[in-house]
Design a protein around this motif. Structure first.
Motif, short mmCIF file in Angstrom:
data_model
loop_
_atom_site.label_atom_id
_atom_site.label_comp_id
_atom_site.label_asym_id
_atom_site.label_seq_id
_atom_site.Cartn_x
_atom_site.Cartn_y
_atom_site.Cartn_z
N LEU B 3 5.07 -6.10 -6.57
CA LEU B 3 4.11 -5.41 -5.71
C LEU B 3 4.84 -4.78 -4.53
O LEU B 3 4.61 -3.62 -4.18
CB LEU B 3 3.04 -6.38 -5.22
N LYS B 6 6.66 -1.78 -5.61
CA LYS B 6 5.73 -0.68 -5.85
C LYS B 6 5.31 -0.03 -4.54
O LYS B 6 5.20 1.18 -4.44
CB LYS B 6 4.48 -1.20 -6.57
N ILE B 7 5.07 -0.89 -3.52
CA ILE B 7 4.68 -0.35 -2.22
C ILE B 7 5.80 0.54 -1.69
O ILE B 7 5.57 1.65 -1.22
CB ILE B 7 4.36 -1.49 -1.24
N GLN B 9 8.08 2.11 -3.38
CA GLN B 9 8.35 3.30 -4.18
C GLN B 9 7.27 4.37 -4.02
O GLN B 9 7.50 5.52 -4.36
CB GLN B 9 8.48 2.92 -5.65
N SER B 10 6.11 3.98 -3.52
CA SER B 10 5.03 4.96 -3.41
C SER B 10 5.02 5.59 -2.02
O SER B 10 5.33 4.95 -1.02
CB SER B 10 3.70 4.25 -3.69
N SER B 11 4.70 6.88 -1.98
CA SER B 11 4.67 7.55 -0.68
C SER B 11 3.58 6.96 0.20
O SER B 11 3.74 6.80 1.40
CB SER B 11 4.46 9.05 -0.86
N LEU B 12 2.45 6.59 -0.43
CA LEU B 12 1.38 5.96 0.35
C LEU B 12 1.81 4.58 0.82
O LEU B 12 1.52 4.19 1.95
CB LEU B 12 0.10 5.84 -0.50
N LYS B 15 3.81 4.68 3.82
CA LYS B 15 2.98 4.94 5.00
C LYS B 15 2.29 3.67 5.47
O LYS B 15 2.08 3.48 6.66
CB LYS B 15 1.94 6.04 4.73
N TYR B 16 1.95 2.78 4.53
CA TYR B 16 1.38 1.48 4.95
C TYR B 16 2.42 0.71 5.76
O TYR B 16 2.11 0.09 6.77
CB TYR B 16 0.96 0.62 3.74
N LEU B 81 11.16 8.58 4.06
CA LEU B 81 10.08 9.56 3.93
C LEU B 81 10.54 10.95 4.37
O LEU B 81 10.22 11.96 3.74
CB LEU B 81 8.87 9.14 4.78
N SER B 84 12.56 12.59 1.64
CA SER B 84 11.77 13.13 0.51
C SER B 84 10.86 14.26 0.97
O SER B 84 10.60 15.20 0.21
CB SER B 84 11.00 12.01 -0.19
N SER B 198 -3.41 6.12 7.99
CA SER B 198 -2.58 5.71 6.86
C SER B 198 -3.14 4.48 6.17
O SER B 198 -3.00 4.32 4.96
CB SER B 198 -1.15 5.42 7.31
N LEU B 199 -3.76 3.60 6.94
CA LEU B 199 -4.33 2.39 6.35
C LEU B 199 -5.74 2.64 5.83
O LEU B 199 -6.39 1.73 5.32
CB LEU B 199 -4.33 1.25 7.36
N GLY B 200 -6.22 3.88 5.98
CA GLY B 200 -7.54 4.21 5.48
C GLY B 200 -8.66 3.74 6.38
O GLY B 200 -9.83 3.76 6.00
#
Lengths: 257, 262
Positions: B3, B6-7, B9-12, B15-16, B81, B84, B198-200
């Motif tokens: 997990l 995955k966090i 590797q993801s652009s979102l 941001k978290y 970030l 990329s 970013s955290l929604g």
């Protein structure tokens, strides 16, 4: 009126491009920007020069095919309209207008002002749909939807996928597009079963396509021809967080396909 | 573990990480400011506070290690970030990209952040490790100064109050401090609001309040931190420092020689 056009010309992806300046023929101020380009192209063709390639289709602001960065802003000087609904009366007689293609690694150039936006299609194909037949239009109110949700879903569904958000973003990020597509289904009952699988698949494809991340500058919202709000990006961030927390779905039991 | 990968590797996901580590550092910035503002009380208060922290390694080292991890995560994610993001547009626009509704603060986060980070390194050398070479006395005042030798006459604690006054007496040091605090508040003016985004944690109804909170915090942080060097340059603490420097030297009681009463 007449204008001077400084246009990006590039034969194809493998050759280098450059700006070329053209004097327009006499124009009607009520022509749309695309009609102006048609007129310029006619005069180019009559001189046996290669016409300027640009994307266009419906010309009424709903298909998302037209693009162009006009004087540094996607879709020209106005707020909430696409290039096809930008009119020459927004410019002054004798103005120089700089016209460039959308610039992003994920939108490779095809020719002149035409870029390949299939990255958006591939993101859509990862989850921008619902996998069940919804049948014909149901009776009104047979599926209750709160008014505010249906309004928000309609706001998000206005996205025409033109890519102006990517073109305007300093990071060439596609967040506004993806968030609109994630949200318009995620807000409605029919979109619930696949809500978290959808956001995960679409965001992962977005990253794979090589778009940048969000710095919350708000440029995308400012240039969006449909004025889609940054609120949807927050909603997508929230859904993706839940999707990550939920983890992968359970594998089907033996015998299941 | 998967997990976390995955966090990352993801652009979102990155941001978290930016938002959560930034939020933790914001809490520190506010706590540190509250601690510093004891400077406006009598010298004994901030000196006792400093002594308390120095003799409570549980708190001191927990927050130091925690902060170091947060700073590391924040910078690593920011650089990753940025790389990329730059790669996402290899060919730029002829006239650069126009602002289009974005603020200067939003477009320059990496720069304000990196300058503040370099300031923090200096700030630690200056006041935490108290290296005599960096406090500017040799260069700008023509005399050596060692903050370690400053001792509160009454208690024998390390005299934080005198150290602050003497540290900010050098205008170049105060100037760099003010510049960095200014950049920090600009960084947070955008960063605090973006943290919620970013955290929604944002909706149509809440966004104006979140944006207002970010603006208020950035002003409070600037005023809170800037008030200290400004007040020193205006003369606060000068008499006290003279008293300490004349009386404190011969005694020279190191603060660590006082066994903590536990």
């Amino acid at each position: 009126m007449k204008v001077q056009l400084k246009v990006w010309r590039q034969k194809n992806r493998n050759t280098s491009g450059k700006f070329v300046t053209y004097e327009s023929p006499d124009l009607n101020p009520n022509m749309s920007f695309l009609e102006m380009l048609d007129v310029v192209n006619e005069s180019l063709a009559s001189r046996s020069e290669e016409p300027i390639a640009f994307d266009h289709d419906c010309r009424e602001g709903i298909c998302g095919t037209c693009s162009l960065v006009i004087n540094g802003k996607p879709h020209g000087p106005h707020k909430g309209v696409a290039t096809c609904q930008t009119y020459m009366r927004s410019f002054k007689d004798g103005d120089q207008i700089v016209v460039e293609p959308f610039r992003a690694k994920a939108f490779p150039l095809v020719k002149d002002l035409v870029v390949d936006r299939k990255a958006f299609d591939r993101i859509q194909q990862k989850g921008g749909f619902i996998s069940v037949r919804t049948g014909s239009a149901p009776d009104a109110n047979s599926i209750p939807v709160p008014k505010e949700n249906s309004d928000l879903a309609m706001d998000a569904a206005q996205c025409i996928g033109c890519g102006a958000c990517v073109a305007a973003c300093k990071n060439a990020s596609a967040m506004l597009f993806v968030s609109a597509k994630v949200s318009h289904l995620g807000l409605l009952p029919q979109g619930q079963p696949e809500r978290f699988r959808r956001v995960k698949a679409m965001v992962d494809q977005m990253d794979e396509e090589g778009f940048g991340a969000c710095t919350v500058t708000g440029s995308c919202e400012a240039v969006c021809p449909k004025s889609i709000s940054l609120d949807f990006i927050a909603r997508m961030n929230r859904d993706y967080l839940v999707a990550l927390a939920k983890g992968e779905s359970k594998k089907p039991a033996a015998g299941g396909v | 573990m998967i997990l976390l990968l995955k966090i990352w590797q993801s652009s979102l996901g990155k941001k978290y990480i930016m938002a959560l580590s930034g939020g933790a550092m914001l809490l520190f910035v506010l706590g540190h400011m509250a601690g510093n503002l004891q400077f406006f009380l009598a010298p004994t208060y901030i000196n006792a506070y400093g002594h308390f922290l120095q003799t409570t390694p549980e708190i001191l080292w927990t927050s130091r290690i925690g902060l170091l991890v947060m700073v590391g995560l924040h910078i690593a994610a920011a650089i990753s970030l940025t790389i990329s993001n730059r790669a996402a547009r290899p060919i730029g626009y002829s006239g650069g990209l126009s602002a289009q509704g974005s603020t200067l603060a939003a477009r320059t986060m990496i720069w304000s952040g990196l300058i503040v980070a370099s300031f923090i390194v200096y700030h630690l050398l200056h006041y935490t490790l108290t290296l005599p070479q960096v406090n500017g006395y040799q260069v700008f005042a023509g005399e050596a100064m060692d903050f370690d030798g400053l001792v509160e006459p009454k208690t024998g604690y390390h005299d934080i109050f005198a150290m602050i006054v003497l540290g900010f007496k050098i205008p170049v040091v105060s100037g760099f401090y003010l510049l960095s605090v200014g950049l920090l508040s600009i960084h947070l003016g955008h960063g605090v609001a973006s943290m919620f985004q970013s955290l929604g944690l944002r909706s149509y109804a809440w966004w104006p309040r979140i944006a207002a909170l970010a603006r208020v915090l950035s002003v409070v942080i600037f005023v809170g931190y800037a008030s200290i060097p400004v007040s020193v340059l205006l003369g606060r603490g000068s008499d006290y420092v003279n008293e300490v420097r004349t009386s404190g030297k011969p005694a020279h009681v190191s603060p660590t020689s006082h066994s903590p009463s536990k």
